[in-house]
Design a protein around this motif. Structure first.
Motif: not given
Lengths: 276, 353
Positions: B300-305
């Motif tokens: 549903r969501r991808v966060t790149y940190v």
């Protein structure tokens, strides 16, 4: 900067007209010749100042005024400090209530308070009666001498002292006292080593005001002193109103201003050491 | 300044203000000589009140504080022989650094020459020898913190109490001081109580941690115990990050996560439960076998940190966050992709709802 100077204008103008001008007028009056019967001769002459500085009576007047003021100041501090500390530590709700209670005497004029002390300290007053009831055959005299004046002045100056102390308690912090205790300091050492040094700004301010107000106090020494307690202010009154020697009164006024100046200088000096 | 370490025992220590619920409710704790114990919890959990009762700064309502077998419950703080580092440092502003550190020694009536030697030694310990004649306000936060530590240690107290000592420092300095305090504590072997709301700090520094909730000790254990085997949903949620998913457990021990079935290594109470999984223990690799729970889901969501990729995957009506270290050359999942998430049965924490 220019705007703030402009804002300062009105107060400067008022002070110039109502404070500085009369003071300068007073100073110049002390260089006029005094004539019998209240007359004021032409000047300038140093005669008044020469008389003043040569007469040991006036030197003693200044030293005794300063001595009495110092004594009353210390008395006011000793009486006011514990109260101020208690008020400072009270919960917010109590603090406001206690502040009002402490300051309320300021609403009553010093004349009324002085008469009150005459009744309390008089030969047939409450204190004397209590001492007699306790078995003292001849209670000490407490009116028309220095004792009564000192007691009344301490009480009259306490609200001022307490306000100054509270204003100067800003650096006090319970955590500092807890830290001192955790390091092994019993309560009296916490008071001497932490609380007292941190409250010095308030102590100094309170002492300065109490000192200056005592030197210039007039009603209380006049009424409770019975003519035996002569301070700078009462002497100025006598010279101006009774003896009608205005140049001497003027010179003494300048002298008392010098005393205040010296006190202010000393205050600044000590404050700088304390806050270093 | 070597300290042999003293045992600290709390026996059902309680604090109650007025008629409200107790701020601290019967906390019992046995701290071994030289041990570093953390009191960890959110604000208002009673950890600072507990520390203050140990130090004698707050009177206890009931219970006892024992130091080396001696009952100190009713002793005032100046007779307790405890060094306290306050959250605000509480350095005396009217004294220089050396005078601050010397204060406790003066109170103990030591000779001037002895005091000077010990002060120099303590300041060397915290690497502040060069700043002995500065005023506290001329020091940085980290330096003030070191002075506070030196001041508390120089008196060679039986117990060292640290009240959120790192919370006023910036992140980088905090990690430095974390290691430094830990090293000094181990070198001196001084029994230490450390109050913090920062779980990473507690995990990194403490021998054992007491997680506190509403005035009680929710769990006492080593950092490993607390993290891997949390005793309650509260502990699992407070220590480390977790995925929390509402689920239903059957009498057969099988947990229904929407239409999916997963298992846990520990026995599961039947009824509504919360399933908790650490995000970095979940993968996409589709590992097979008995030891794994495997569920299909949709990204549903991808966060790149940078060092990590956090993917929120919808699984059985709930959201599972999957954290993967980034590697060069790996394809990033895209929103809408169908994936299979997997995690170990032994990593599945289940608590009754």
């Amino acid at each position: 900067m220019r705007l703030s100077a402009l804002l300062l204008g009105p107060v400067l103008l008022v002070n110039l007209l109502t404070f500085l001008a009369p003071v300068l007028n007073l100073a110049s009056l002390s260089f006029n010749e005094a004539r019998p019967g209240g007359g004021i001769g032409p000047g300038p002459t140093l005669a008044t100042w020469a008389d003043l500085l040569a007469d040991p009576y006036y030197l003693e007047l200044v030293t005794s005024s300063v001595g009495v003021a110092a004594m009353v100041t210390v008395g006011t501090l000793l009486a006011g400090y514990p109260l101020a500390l208690f008020i400072h530590r009270a919960s917010a709700r109590w603090r406001n209530l206690l502040m009002v209670a402490c300051i309320s005497p300021l609403l009553v004029s010093a004349v009324v308070r002085t008469y009150g002390w005459m009744v309390i300290l008089g030969d047939n007053g409450i204190v004397a009666a209590a001492l007699r009831w306790l078995g003292m055959a001849k209670p000490p005299r407490m009116v028309f001498n220095l004792t009564g004046v000192a007691i009344a002045l301490v009480e009259i100056l306490m609200p001022t002292m307490i306000l100054c102390l509270l204003a100067g308690f800003g650096r006090l912090n319970v955590a500092l006292e807890e830290a001192a205790a955790s390091l092994g300091a019993p309560p009296w050492r916490v008071l001497l080593r932490v609380v007292l040094p941190l409250s010095m700004p308030g102590v100094l301010l309170g002492c300065l005001l109490a000192f200056v107000l005592t030197v210039s106090s007039f009603i209380t020494p006049k009424l409770l002193g019975g003519g035996r307690v002569i301070l700078l202010a009462t002497e100025i009154y006598d010279q101006a109103i009774v003896t009608l020697n205005w140049p001497v009164a003027a010179a003494l006024s300048v002298l008392s201003l010098a005393v205040f100046g010296a006190a202010l200088l000393l205050y600044g000096r000590i404050l700088r050491i304390v806050e270093a | 300044m070597a300290s042999s370490g003293t045992r600290l025992t709390l026996e059902a220590l309680s604090k109650r203000y007025g008629d409200g619920p107790p701020a601290v409710a019967a906390v019992s704790l046995d701290v071994a000589p030289g041990e570093f114990i953390g009191l960890l919890g959110p604000s208002g959990c009673g950890k600072t009140t507990t520390l203050r009762m140990i130090g004698g700064l707050t009177p206890s309502t009931s219970g006892r504080v024992m130091v080396g077998g001696r009952d100190v419950t009713t002793l005032p703080p100046h007779k307790r022989d405890m060094g306290i580092v306050f959250q605000s440092y509480a350095l005396f502003p009217h004294m220089d650094v050396a005078a601050n550190v010397a204060f406790g020694l003066e109170m103990r009536g030591l000779k001037r020459a002895d005091i000077a030697g010990k002060v120099a030694q303590a300041l060397d310990l915290v690497q502040l020898g060069a700043l002995a004649h500065r005023r506290p306000r001329e020091l940085s936060g980290g330096q003030q913190q070191r002075v506070a530590l030196a001041r508390a240690l120089v008196i060679e107290p039986a117990i060292l109490l640290l009240d959120e000592p790192l919370s006023n420092l910036d992140a980088k300095l905090r990690e430095e001081m974390r290691a430094e305090i830990h090293d000094i504590q181990k070198r001196l072997g001084i029994t230490t109580i450390f109050v913090t709301h920062d779980q990473a700090e507690a995990l990194a520094m403490c021998d054992r941690i007491a997680v506190m909730e509403k005035g009680r000790v929710a769990q006492l254990g080593t950092p490993h115990d607390i993290y891997e085997h949390p005793a309650s949903e509260f502990v699992a949620d407070f220590v480390g990050r977790s995925n929390r998913i509402a689920a239903e457990a059957g009498a057969d021990g099988v947990i229904r996560l929407g239409e999916h079935r997963v298992r846990s290594a520990a026995p599961v109470p039947a009824g509504p439960v919360t399933v908790m999984i650490r995000p970095h223990r979940v993968g996409f690799d589709g590992a097979e076998g008995d030891g794994w729970n495997i569920c299909p889901g949709v990204v549903r969501r991808v966060t790149y940190v940078g060092d990590m990729l956090a993917c929120e995957v919808e699984v059985g009506g709930g959201i599972v966050v999957v954290e993967r270290p980034t590697q060069p050359g790996t394809a990033l999942p895209a929103v809408g992709d169908g994936v299979r998430v997997s995690w170990r049965v032994s990593d599945t924490l289940v608590f009754p709802r």
